[in-house]
Design a protein around this motif. Sequence first.
Motif, PDB file in Angstrom:
ATOM      1  N   VAL A   1       0.907  -1.302  -0.136  1.00 14.06           N
ATOM      2  CA  VAL A   1       0.157  -0.122  -0.078  1.00 14.06           C
ATOM      3  C   VAL A   1       0.853   1.288   0.059  1.00 14.06           C
ATOM      4  O   VAL A   1       1.955   1.098   0.782  1.00 14.06           O
ATOM      5  CB  VAL A   1      -1.056  -0.012   1.300  1.00 14.06           C
ATOM      6  N   HIS A   2       0.538   2.134  -0.737  1.00 16.60           N
ATOM      7  CA  HIS A   2       1.123   3.504  -0.875  1.00 16.60           C
ATOM      8  C   HIS A   2       0.508   4.583  -0.175  1.00 16.60           C
ATOM      9  O   HIS A   2      -0.606   4.580  -0.830  1.00 16.60           O
ATOM     10  CB  HIS A   2       1.672   3.861  -2.300  1.00 16.60           C
TER      11      HIS A   2
ATOM     12  N   ALA B   1      -4.713   6.900  -0.743  1.00 15.38           N
ATOM     13  CA  ALA B   1      -4.000   5.429  -0.479  1.00 15.38           C
ATOM     14  C   ALA B   1      -4.076   4.621  -1.819  1.00 15.38           C
ATOM     15  O   ALA B   1      -5.212   4.920  -2.480  1.00 15.38           O
ATOM     16  CB  ALA B   1      -4.959   4.916   0.822  1.00 15.38           C
ATOM     17  N   SER B   2      -3.448   3.791  -2.028  1.00 12.36           N
ATOM     18  CA  SER B   2      -3.600   2.994  -3.047  1.00 12.36           C
ATOM     19  C   SER B   2      -4.530   1.914  -2.971  1.00 12.36           C
ATOM     20  O   SER B   2      -4.896   1.106  -4.111  1.00 12.36           O
ATOM     21  CB  SER B   2      -2.083   2.648  -3.617  1.00 12.36           C
ATOM     22  N   ALA B   3      -4.578   1.451  -1.498  1.00 13.43           N
ATOM     23  CA  ALA B   3      -5.566   0.378  -1.345  1.00 13.43           C
ATOM     24  C   ALA B   3      -6.988   0.676  -1.852  1.00 13.43           C
ATOM     25  O   ALA B   3      -7.679   1.778  -1.402  1.00 13.43           O
ATOM     26  CB  ALA B   3      -5.513  -0.165   0.134  1.00 13.43           C
TER      27      ALA B   3
ATOM     28  N   LEU C   1      -1.617   3.441   7.821  1.00 12.49           N
ATOM     29  CA  LEU C   1      -2.722   2.655   7.698  1.00 12.49           C
ATOM     30  C   LEU C   1      -2.208   1.282   8.255  1.00 12.49           C
ATOM     31  O   LEU C   1      -0.995   0.788   8.008  1.00 12.49           O
ATOM     32  CB  LEU C   1      -2.922   2.304   6.013  1.00 12.49           C
ATOM     33  N   ARG C   2      -3.112   0.531   8.925  1.00 10.02           N
ATOM     34  CA  ARG C   2      -2.801  -0.819   9.342  1.00 10.02           C
ATOM     35  C   ARG C   2      -4.061  -1.762   8.851  1.00 10.02           C
ATOM     36  O   ARG C   2      -5.176  -1.684   9.101  1.00 10.02           O
ATOM     37  CB  ARG C   2      -2.635  -0.796  10.938  1.00 10.02           C
TER      38      ARG C   2
ATOM     39  N   TYR D   1       1.134   0.190  13.075  1.00 11.60           N
ATOM     40  CA  TYR D   1       0.898   0.681  11.743  1.00 11.60           C
ATOM     41  C   TYR D   1       1.835  -0.138  10.825  1.00 11.60           C
ATOM     42  O   TYR D   1       2.937   0.198  10.897  1.00 11.60           O
ATOM     43  CB  TYR D   1       0.634   2.098  11.412  1.00 11.60           C
ATOM     44  N   GLU D   2       1.482  -0.679   9.569  1.00  8.61           N
ATOM     45  CA  GLU D   2       2.154  -1.142   8.629  1.00  8.61           C
ATOM     46  C   GLU D   2       2.763  -0.325   7.411  1.00  8.61           C
ATOM     47  O   GLU D   2       4.017  -0.505   7.107  1.00  8.61           O
ATOM     48  CB  GLU D   2       1.619  -2.283   7.803  1.00  8.61           C
ATOM     49  N   TYR D   3       2.099   0.734   7.066  1.00 13.03           N
ATOM     50  CA  TYR D   3       2.138   1.439   5.763  1.00 13.03           C
ATOM     51  C   TYR D   3       2.177   3.005   6.565  1.00 13.03           C
ATOM     52  O   TYR D   3       1.266   3.365   7.161  1.00 13.03           O
ATOM     53  CB  TYR D   3       1.243   1.078   4.741  1.00 13.03           C
TER      54      TYR D   3
END
Length: 125
Positions: free
Chosen positions: A2-3, A24-26, A98-99, A112-114
Amino acid sequence: QVHLVESGGGLVQTGGSLTLSCVASARTFSSYNMGWFRQAPGKEREFVGAGRWSVGWTDYADSVKGRFTISRDNPKNTVYLQMTSLKPKDTAVYYCALRTAVVGHVRLPESYEYWGQGVQVTVSS
């Protein structure tokens, strides 16, 4: 992967307003926790607010409650941080995050991962 890409930072006077955007790319980001954090020079990254709109939930740090609002535009895959009544102590680099997994407390950066690249917000006195 995800970006996240933030925009909207800048210089504003005390009492002014500013809106940050995070694209967000998601495509299903509304199902995840989206958070905003900030980091001032020499300080740790701190929680500002978060939301999970699939369940109608938002949370804010006490320091910004009533002044900042998080919202999202699903078709645009964008989350906003609307900031009003800005104070010099709000000066920091602001990050969206984002998580995808509900692991750890939502107010902790490590959950959070991103992360986006961050944008500078400067509030002059």
